[in-house]
Motif scaffolding. Sequence first.
Motif, PDB file in Angstrom:
ATOM      1  N   TYR A 161     -14.118  -0.185  15.646  1.00 52.98           N
ATOM      2  CA  TYR A 161     -14.356  -1.578  15.254  1.00 52.98           C
ATOM      3  C   TYR A 161     -15.171  -2.369  16.299  1.00 52.98           C
ATOM      4  CZ  TYR A 161     -10.412  -0.278  12.268  1.00 52.98           C
ATOM      5  OH  TYR A 161      -9.567   0.376  11.409  1.00 52.98           O
ATOM      6  N   VAL A 193     -17.152  -2.178   9.047  1.00 55.84           N
ATOM      7  CA  VAL A 193     -15.740  -1.976   9.380  1.00 55.84           C
ATOM      8  C   VAL A 193     -15.045  -1.171   8.290  1.00 55.84           C
ATOM      9  CG1 VAL A 193     -13.539  -3.156   9.783  1.00 55.84           C
ATOM     10  CG2 VAL A 193     -15.654  -4.074  10.758  1.00 55.84           C
ATOM     11  N   GLU A 208     -16.090   2.470   8.522  1.00 52.06           N
ATOM     12  CA  GLU A 208     -15.458   3.056   9.701  1.00 52.06           C
ATOM     13  C   GLU A 208     -13.994   3.408   9.421  1.00 52.06           C
ATOM     14  OE1 GLU A 208     -15.622   2.015  14.472  1.00 52.06           O
ATOM     15  OE2 GLU A 208     -15.923   0.451  12.988  1.00 52.06           O
ATOM     16  N   GLN A 209     -13.306   2.496   8.729  1.00 54.33           N
ATOM     17  CA  GLN A 209     -11.899   2.734   8.381  1.00 54.33           C
ATOM     18  C   GLN A 209     -11.766   3.945   7.466  1.00 54.33           C
ATOM     19  OE1 GLN A 209      -9.221   1.089   9.426  1.00 54.33           O
ATOM     20  NE2 GLN A 209      -7.670   0.938   7.835  1.00 54.33           N
TER      21      GLN A 209
END
Length: 614
Positions: free
Chosen positions: A92, A144, A147-148
Amino acid sequence: MGRAIRWAAGGIAIAMSLYHMWFSASPPPEAMIFRGTHLLFALVLVFLLYPAGGREGPRRLLWLDLALVALSAVAIGYIFANYQYIVNRIIYIDDLTAWDKAMAVVTVVLVLDATRRVIGWALPLTALAFLAYAVFGSGIKMQVLLEQMYLSTDGIFGSTLGVSASYVIVFVLFGAFMERSGTGRLFMDFALSLTGHTAGGPGKVSIVSSSLFGTISGSAVANVMVDGPITIPLMKKTGFRPPFAAAVEASASTGGQIMPPIMGAAAFVMAEYLAVSYFQVTVWAWIPALLFYVALFFAVHFEAKRVGLKGVPRSELPRLGQVMRERGHLFIPILLVLAGMGMSYSAPLCALVGTIATLPIALMRASTRAGITWRTVVEALEGGARDALAVAMACACAGIVIGVISLTGLGITFTQIVIALAQNSLILALVLTAVAGIVLGMGMPTTPAYIVMVSLLVPALIKLGVVTPAAHMFALYFAVLSAITPPVALAVFAAAALAKANMWRAGFESVRIAAAGFIVPFMFVFEPALLAIGEWQTIALAAATATVGVMCLAAALYGYLLAPLALWQRLALATGAILLIKPGIVTDSVGLALLLGVGAMQWVAARRSAPGGA
């Protein structure tokens, strides 16, 4: 080309099984590598075995399937090749590269499409709805979110996929080996020898055999398709109505997912969520599962008595002693698994030992040796991997939902909504959760339905004072019971097709037969003793009175106890049943008094109606 695809898929399936068997006995690689390998195997097999043109149609889009196989290898291989970069970056904080973003999008699309091919649209559409909420409704940045989903163990490669990789596949393999060792015939003959001669015997055979097979298959529909072709015609032959026969098989098969010692895949997810051993989950599940099957057994018994049905003549049934002499040794692998878990060995290791022991034990006796060759081993390895695909993809796709919930805080928001709707009423919150579980389970398998409920609804129950194991078991039960609850009741659809029965009638009959299954979860929420939590005296009393209660409920629903019941007697028994199922000295005393009163009247009436009885 078709033969080459089949050979390739078979080889990959065998490699997948051997890979997971190896790491059941030795420490697995780091989480992302292990789960990524599991997902890669699953994606490749899905795109080879579930073609874009349909399994029955011509493979006109073979090029597309092969391209998706290649993309799967690239997307997962990217993680392997850049693993040090992934684990060392600050999540993050560090920006994603263009390749990171591209591979994340590709992986999400691959998971959604593969899940759609295996289990249909419901779960992928649910995941898409959550993704849309994350993008358009929560203000979360796309970087984000990607990425998660892709570069963390909180999205696709989360704990749910870890459960599939660590637990589910080895137990599915165990079931595949048991099935090919002839254990299914043992279960059927064992059930026939025990209950086939009693009133409504074939229905009771269905209950016993389905509970035994269901505890190693974990799939309601698969259980129906294995057991149903034998038990349903037998039930119809002895006089059961086709909808009733279908309902008995569907309900008994569905209960396999909550029947220890080997429950459905969702039980392993529960153990992971609660950070307890799988053996502990089976301890919680024993009493409710037995209550469910006791209710089914007496429903069949009272219906058979009401319409005057007999059992199968003993001369046509196998004898218990002969069954145990010839095939009883096939129970040994199940006992090995139970003993290992009881001695606190890991569940995957116990399943592996049981799997490896299955065929050698079958080869011990001439009566079970026939037909077992090296080809049997190959077929079991291949079949086990294929059977695990639905759970693997469901867990990967559910990871998308879980990732969005944890990233956006949607779980907390939903908990607040449920509490506001329930207005701090636990009963209303339980009803909302039960309805949600049934609705979710209508469109997706038990495991993802349970996972979504744990993320959105279970926290509200816990906040309202429900003990954590009871809250999780409540969610699991209603996710399971959706398989027999109209309008979308997959186990009933399968059984009704075999029985040539009206699906709606079979569906409502299954709800009637399994009525106790819808009541017991509410009771163990208010009295955790039914989950074997507390002092043994309290547990024993609660289990005993609840057992009598579910028997009374079956009598009330089918209008027969010792003789046909009048309407007021049925109402009295139904009231007594609820009071007995709910633990407590006062409720138990009143419920028992109602049962004894109706029973005494029935006994006197039966004596007077008997020849020379007055």
